[in-house]
Enzyme design. Structure first.
Site, short mmCIF file in Angstrom:
data_model
loop_
_atom_site.label_atom_id
_atom_site.label_comp_id
_atom_site.label_asym_id
_atom_site.label_seq_id
_atom_site.Cartn_x
_atom_site.Cartn_y
_atom_site.Cartn_z
N ASP A 49 -31.81 -15.72 32.76
CA ASP A 49 -30.54 -16.31 33.17
C ASP A 49 -29.52 -16.07 32.07
O ASP A 49 -29.88 -15.68 30.95
CB ASP A 49 -30.66 -17.79 33.49
CG ASP A 49 -29.85 -18.14 34.74
OD1 ASP A 49 -30.44 -18.45 35.79
OD2 ASP A 49 -28.60 -18.06 34.67
N TYR A 102 -20.55 -8.68 43.64
CA TYR A 102 -21.38 -9.19 42.54
C TYR A 102 -22.86 -9.09 42.90
O TYR A 102 -23.69 -8.65 42.10
CB TYR A 102 -20.98 -10.64 42.26
CG TYR A 102 -21.52 -11.23 40.99
CD1 TYR A 102 -21.35 -10.60 39.76
CD2 TYR A 102 -22.19 -12.46 41.00
CE1 TYR A 102 -21.84 -11.16 38.59
CE2 TYR A 102 -22.67 -13.03 39.84
CZ TYR A 102 -22.50 -12.38 38.63
OH TYR A 102 -22.98 -12.94 37.48
N CYS A 113 -28.58 -18.97 49.94
CA CYS A 113 -28.42 -20.20 50.73
C CYS A 113 -27.07 -20.18 51.44
O CYS A 113 -26.37 -21.18 51.50
CB CYS A 113 -28.56 -21.44 49.85
SG CYS A 113 -27.42 -21.47 48.45
#
Length: 339
Positions: free
Chosen positions: A201, A273, A296
């Protein structure tokens, strides 16, 4: 969204205003058993599909009493409070006191929807309102020792399909490009602890939280700070067996949603992106390597039009619709890298 739902768009919009009817947790079977957790949490039931998943039903809608005093909170806070969470200072927008002797208040979203009522503690403490009645009733899991000790993890059912579709095998090298908040990452390890699993991350704060979670759950997962769009260039990562991409998205499938506002350019920016993560996955995967792509959200620009890439073949894809499947709006695809 009209492209996806057509004449059923209003059915979709009505559904996402409500929470999922079930609250799911995943039992960490590396540290405990489902049977042991069910004894401690008797209001939970076994899921029909995943043996590590249990759920409890969310009740509502309940009637909210309208008090003279009001507490107005931001959108994110309101969507938590309507499920029974308390109001804390970071989510507070303003307070309207019409009766200083009455300690009961009604909590409103910033678009004036009453979502809960409770005892008002003032603005000099971190706890602003202790909620006594909310629009929907959901068990408060945050203080459970089972959660704090890594025995359970709160994870929606739609999200649990990802690790199962990935189907981790012993000694495979697997990369989770966007590993925070850790649900899919730790689920993969739980299904097959003999994998070589690496999570990435892009912020130190998220990496620290991921490492704390992994330690708490008793797992051995490598976690690093990196921009996953450049893993090949920056870290010389290659010959990976499988990759998970769960990129930033418009989150239009998340429930409950009091309101949302996205313009066309927002969706197109997400699309561009998301494509960059798929491009990075192609570079680090071995031939016939697997990508599990999930979001989602419900737009084709963030789902089908992202995975429409001549370098990959689509082996499987599925959508979950809130008004049909009664879970989060979700998209999952399994891609195979071509030669």
């Amino acid at each position: 969204m009209k492209e996806v739902y057509g004449e059923y768009l209003n059915d979709f919009l009505d559904a996402i205003r409500k929470p999922n009817p079930r609250l799911y947790v995943r039992v960490n079977t590396l540290k405990t058993s489902v049977e042991s957790i069910l004894k401690k949490l008797p209001h939970f039931k076994l899921d029909e599909d995943f043996k590590e998943a249990i759920y409890t039903e969310i009740k509502g809608p309940n009637e909210i009493n309208i008090h003279q005093n009001k507490v107005i909170v931001d959108k994110k806070t309101a969507e938590s409070v309507m499920l029974g969470a308390n109001v804390y200072k970071p989510g507070l927008k303003r307070v309207v006191i019409n009766n200083s002797k009455d300690k009961m208040v009604t909590v409103y979203s910033d678009n004036e929807i009453p979502v809960a009522e409770g005892k008002y503690y003032g603005t000099n403490t971190d706890l602003i309102v202790e909620v006594t009645n909310s629009l929907y009733t959901s068990p408060k899991l945050a203080d459970l020792s089972e959660l704090k000790n890594g025995l359970i993890y709160v994870q929606g059912k739609a999200s649990m399909y990802v690790a199962h579709l990935l189907d981790p095998q012993p000694n495979e090298k697997i990369v989770d490009m966007t590993a925070y908040a850790g649900g899919k990452l730790t689920h993969i390890y739980q299904l097959e602890p003999r994998v070589k699993l690496i999570g990435f991350d892009h912020t130190e704060k998220k990496v620290k939280k991921l490492r704390d979670l992994v330690n708490k759950m008793g797992m051995r997962i490598e976690i690093y700070k990196a921009d996953s769009r450049y893993l090949y260039e920056d870290y010389n990562i290659r010959d990976v067996d499988k990759v998970i991409i769960d990129p930033p998205c418009s989150a239009l499938g998340i429930r409950p949603k009091l309101y949302d506002k996205k313009i066309e350019q927002d969706i197109l920016n997400f699309h561009k992106y998301q494509k960059q993560f798929l491009n990075s996955a192609y570079k680090i995967l071995k031939k016939n390597g697997v990508v599990i792509y999930s979001t989602c959200t419900v737009t084709t620009w963030e789902n089908e039009k992202v995975i429409n890439d001549p370098r990959f073949s689509v082996e499987y894809e599925i959508r979950f619709h809130p008004h049909i499947h009664e879970i989060t709006g979700f998209f999952i695809a399994k891609l195979i890298k071509k030669g």
